[in-house]
Design an enzyme around this catalytic site. Structure first.
Site, PDB file in Angstrom:
ATOM      1  N   ASN A 102     -42.325  30.195 -15.945  1.00  8.04           N
ATOM      2  CA  ASN A 102     -42.705  31.005 -17.110  1.00  8.04           C
ATOM      3  C   ASN A 102     -41.581  32.008 -17.393  1.00  8.04           C
ATOM      4  O   ASN A 102     -41.361  32.929 -16.610  1.00  8.04           O
ATOM      5  CB  ASN A 102     -44.024  31.733 -16.789  1.00  8.04           C
ATOM      6  CG  ASN A 102     -44.533  32.563 -17.950  1.00  8.04           C
ATOM      7  OD1 ASN A 102     -43.804  32.824 -18.912  1.00  8.04           O
ATOM      8  ND2 ASN A 102     -45.777  32.992 -17.866  1.00  8.04           N
TER       9      ASN A 102
ATOM     10  N   HIS B 135     -45.978  28.003 -25.344  1.00  9.62           N
ATOM     11  CA  HIS B 135     -45.420  28.879 -24.315  1.00  9.62           C
ATOM     12  C   HIS B 135     -45.678  28.200 -22.968  1.00  9.62           C
ATOM     13  O   HIS B 135     -46.772  27.699 -22.712  1.00  9.62           O
ATOM     14  CB  HIS B 135     -46.107  30.243 -24.373  1.00  9.62           C
ATOM     15  CG  HIS B 135     -45.862  31.076 -23.161  1.00  9.62           C
ATOM     16  ND1 HIS B 135     -44.596  31.318 -22.698  1.00  9.62           N
ATOM     17  CD2 HIS B 135     -46.716  31.695 -22.294  1.00  9.62           C
ATOM     18  CE1 HIS B 135     -44.682  32.065 -21.598  1.00  9.62           C
ATOM     19  NE2 HIS B 135     -45.954  32.299 -21.339  1.00  9.62           N
TER      20      HIS B 135
ATOM     21  N   CYS C 142     -45.225  37.474 -23.543  1.00 13.44           N
ATOM     22  CA  CYS C 142     -45.013  36.018 -23.668  1.00 13.44           C
ATOM     23  C   CYS C 142     -45.170  35.516 -25.107  1.00 13.44           C
ATOM     24  O   CYS C 142     -44.705  34.426 -25.436  1.00 13.44           O
ATOM     25  CB  CYS C 142     -45.961  35.268 -22.743  1.00 13.44           C
ATOM     26  SG  CYS C 142     -45.668  35.664 -21.018  1.00 13.44           S
TER      27      CYS C 142
HETATM   28  O1  UT7 Z   1     -47.602  33.907 -19.552  1.00 14.03           O
HETATM   29  C1  UT7 Z   1     -48.660  34.804 -19.692  1.00 14.03           C
HETATM   30  C2  UT7 Z   1     -49.889  34.207 -19.361  1.00 14.03           C
HETATM   31  N1  UT7 Z   1     -50.030  33.973 -17.937  1.00 14.03           N
HETATM   32  C3  UT7 Z   1     -50.692  32.920 -17.563  1.00 14.03           C
HETATM   33  O2  UT7 Z   1     -51.049  32.174 -18.398  1.00 14.03           O
HETATM   34  C4  UT7 Z   1     -51.091  32.737 -16.114  1.00 14.03           C
HETATM   35  C5  UT7 Z   1     -52.507  32.343 -16.061  1.00 14.03           C
HETATM   36  N2  UT7 Z   1     -53.042  32.096 -14.748  1.00 14.03           N
HETATM   37  C6  UT7 Z   1     -52.632  31.072 -13.962  1.00 14.03           C
HETATM   38  O3  UT7 Z   1     -51.740  30.346 -14.302  1.00 14.03           O
HETATM   39  C7  UT7 Z   1     -53.390  30.825 -12.678  1.00 14.03           C
HETATM   40  O4  UT7 Z   1     -54.541  31.630 -12.642  1.00 14.03           O
HETATM   41  C8  UT7 Z   1     -52.545  31.096 -11.402  1.00 14.03           C
HETATM   42  C9  UT7 Z   1     -51.487  29.999 -11.258  1.00 14.03           C
HETATM   43  C10 UT7 Z   1     -51.890  32.453 -11.499  1.00 14.03           C
HETATM   44  C11 UT7 Z   1     -53.430  31.049 -10.154  1.00 14.03           C
HETATM   45  O5  UT7 Z   1     -54.131  29.831 -10.084  1.00 14.03           O
HETATM   46  P1  UT7 Z   1     -55.697  29.833  -9.741  1.00 14.03           P
HETATM   47  O6  UT7 Z   1     -56.105  28.427  -9.665  1.00 14.03           O
HETATM   48  O7  UT7 Z   1     -56.364  30.685 -10.793  1.00 14.03           O
HETATM   49  O8  UT7 Z   1     -55.734  30.468  -8.299  1.00 14.03           O
HETATM   50  P2  UT7 Z   1     -56.411  31.823  -7.810  1.00 14.03           P
HETATM   51  O9  UT7 Z   1     -55.710  33.013  -8.347  1.00 14.03           O
HETATM   52  O10 UT7 Z   1     -57.905  31.739  -8.001  1.00 14.03           O
HETATM   53  O11 UT7 Z   1     -56.141  31.723  -6.262  1.00 14.03           O
HETATM   54  C12 UT7 Z   1     -56.705  30.673  -5.462  1.00 14.03           C
HETATM   55  C13 UT7 Z   1     -56.265  30.865  -4.025  1.00 14.03           C
HETATM   56  C14 UT7 Z   1     -56.500  32.282  -3.507  1.00 14.03           C
HETATM   57  O12 UT7 Z   1     -56.878  32.176  -2.159  1.00 14.03           O
HETATM   58  P3  UT7 Z   1     -58.432  32.290  -1.751  1.00 14.03           P
HETATM   59  O13 UT7 Z   1     -58.882  33.645  -2.218  1.00 14.03           O
HETATM   60  O14 UT7 Z   1     -59.133  31.173  -2.457  1.00 14.03           O
HETATM   61  O15 UT7 Z   1     -58.403  32.142  -0.260  1.00 14.03           O
HETATM   62  C15 UT7 Z   1     -55.123  32.925  -3.588  1.00 14.03           C
HETATM   63  O16 UT7 Z   1     -54.959  33.946  -2.631  1.00 14.03           O
HETATM   64  O17 UT7 Z   1     -54.844  30.640  -3.930  1.00 14.03           O
HETATM   65  C16 UT7 Z   1     -54.232  31.747  -3.258  1.00 14.03           C
HETATM   66  N3  UT7 Z   1     -52.886  31.901  -3.774  1.00 14.03           N
HETATM   67  C17 UT7 Z   1     -51.842  31.232  -3.280  1.00 14.03           C
HETATM   68  N4  UT7 Z   1     -51.740  30.355  -2.267  1.00 14.03           N
HETATM   69  C18 UT7 Z   1     -50.533  29.835  -2.023  1.00 14.03           C
HETATM   70  C19 UT7 Z   1     -52.454  32.663  -4.813  1.00 14.03           C
HETATM   71  N5  UT7 Z   1     -51.129  32.503  -4.978  1.00 14.03           N
HETATM   72  C20 UT7 Z   1     -50.736  31.610  -4.045  1.00 14.03           C
HETATM   73  C21 UT7 Z   1     -49.483  31.055  -3.730  1.00 14.03           C
HETATM   74  N6  UT7 Z   1     -49.429  30.166  -2.706  1.00 14.03           N
HETATM   75  N7  UT7 Z   1     -48.365  31.325  -4.405  1.00 14.03           N
END
Ligand code: UT7
Length: 325
Positions: free
Chosen positions: A282, A252, A115
């Site tokens: 992204n 980005h 990225c």
């Molecule tokens: O470009 C390179 C750099 N990349 C980035 O900058 C990405 C950085 N990270 C992020 O943007 C965020 O961490 C994410 C958008 C990927 C995830 O958001 P989060 O607030 O950190 O969520 P999480 O991974 O902690 O997941 C929270 C919950 C989980 O469920 P439980 O364990 O709390 O029951 C996941 O299983 O959300 C669940 N989950 C989803 N639910 C519905 C994960 N993906 C999804 C989804 N739909 N697509």
């Protein structure tokens, strides 16, 4: 003191026709429009057609940048193309673009910094120009990330899209001060200890397969906010400027929450920050030139403005670039 500066003489971008909305993602994985918007700000993404390759997107963006710069492809003496989704393992996607543009001279190569790729490519081309080794360079960020997504993994497949953006950099004389037009500085960083937080689980040497993107999102998020704010500060300090001097930040586009957190950390006016993640998702190395092109078309950047580009991605890699437009 007279020095050579790299001035952006044209910009162009291209997005594949096909749009996939969050509602359509709900039919593919266990997710909801609400979750995706709340956690990421993403509402839709463009996905390349089956017969569309990274080079196809790159060529279209490059052609638009050349028209905007009013420069013929035969006057380009360098192509630096940032991608993590090349057409082939080799030769480089850049050489495919070179051939398609009808160029028979100059040098063309790819850079791979995920990225942060566009910042790395821009810094590389800028160094060639300032060393007097190129007069006009095409810098491209182009990706078909849809090809490395695990479409069964809801935690990653909703986050990415395909696209390409390009700029033409042209050599111009400057005085060596921060009043010069062009790229005033770029700042690149990497820390390979974080490989396992964001990677593709395949590769030529390791598995002889392409593999799929894997990410520990929460950890990446935390590092992104810290690294992005610090690399923007580094660029401002290097040029004796403060956030007050900045007219536009082109980050980005990974996640609206990362952009918002960085804005708060830097205490910068949100109106000065480009936001296209809702439309493009992204697109990795393509996201900055896609956003930049949109800001130019919306006339939100004027000659003389201070524009800061910043990115963070797999590796980890991160970087910034400060430009007087
Ligand atoms: O470009 C390179 C750099 N990349 C980035 O900058 C990405 C950085 N990270 C992020 O943007 C965020 O961490 C994410 C958008 C990927 C995830 O958001 P989060 O607030 O950190 O969520 P999480 O991974 O902690 O997941 C929270 C919950 C989980 O469920 P439980 O364990 O709390 O029951 C996941 O299983 O959300 C669940 N989950 C989803 N639910 C519905 C994960 N993906 C999804 C989804 N739909 N697509």
């Amino acid at each position: 003191m007279t020095i050579i500066r790299s001035v952006v003489s044209g910009c162009g971008s291209y997005l594949p026709e096909k749009i996939v909305t969050n509602a359509q993602m709900e039919d593919m994985v266990d997710t909801t429009d609400e979750w995706i918007i709340e956690r990421t700000g993403i509402r839709q993404r463009h996905i390349a057609a089956d017969n569309e390759l990274t080079s196809d997107l790159a060529i279209k963006a490059a052609q638009k940048a050349l028209i905007a710069a009013n420069i013929d492809a035969t006057d380009i003496d360098l192509i630096v193309l940032a991608t993590s989704t090349p057409d082939q393992t080799f030769p480089s996607t850049a050489t495919r673009v070179q051939a398609a543009l009808g160029m028979e001279k100059g040098a063309a190569f790819d850079v791979q910094a995920v990225c942060s790729g566009f910042i790395y490519a821009l810094a590389t081309a800028d160094n060639f120009i300032r060393a007097g080794q190129a007069k006009h360079a095409l810098v491209i960020g182009a990706e078909t990330f849809s090809r490395i997504l695990d479409w069964k993994d809801r935690a990653t497949c909703v986050l990415f899209g395909d696209g390409a953006g390009a700029v033409v950099l042209s050599a111009q004389k400057g005085e060596g001060t921060n009043k010069d037009q062009g790229i005033l500085s770029s700042h690149l960083h990497s820390d390979g200890r974080y490989n396992e937080l964001l990677y593709v689980d395949g590769g030529v040497s390791s598995t002889q397969s392409t593999g799929y993107l894997r990410m520990r999102g929460k950890e990446v998020f935390r590092h992104a906010v810290v690294n992005l704010a610090s690399v923007v500060k580094e660029a401002l300090e290097f040029n004796d400027m403060t956030t007050e001097d900045v007219d536009m930040v082109i980050p980005h586009q990974a996640n609206k929450r990362i952009l918002d957190a960085t804005i708060r950390k830097l205490k910068i006016n949100p109106d000065k920050v480009a936001m296209t993640v809702h439309k493009h998702a992204n697109t990795s190395a393509a996201s900055i030139p896609l956003a930049l092109d949109e800001m130019i078309r919306e006339k939100r950047i004027a000659r003389g403005d201070i524009v800061v580009l910043e990115a963070m991605g797999g590796g980890f890699t991160w970087g910034s670039c400060l430009i007087r437009w």
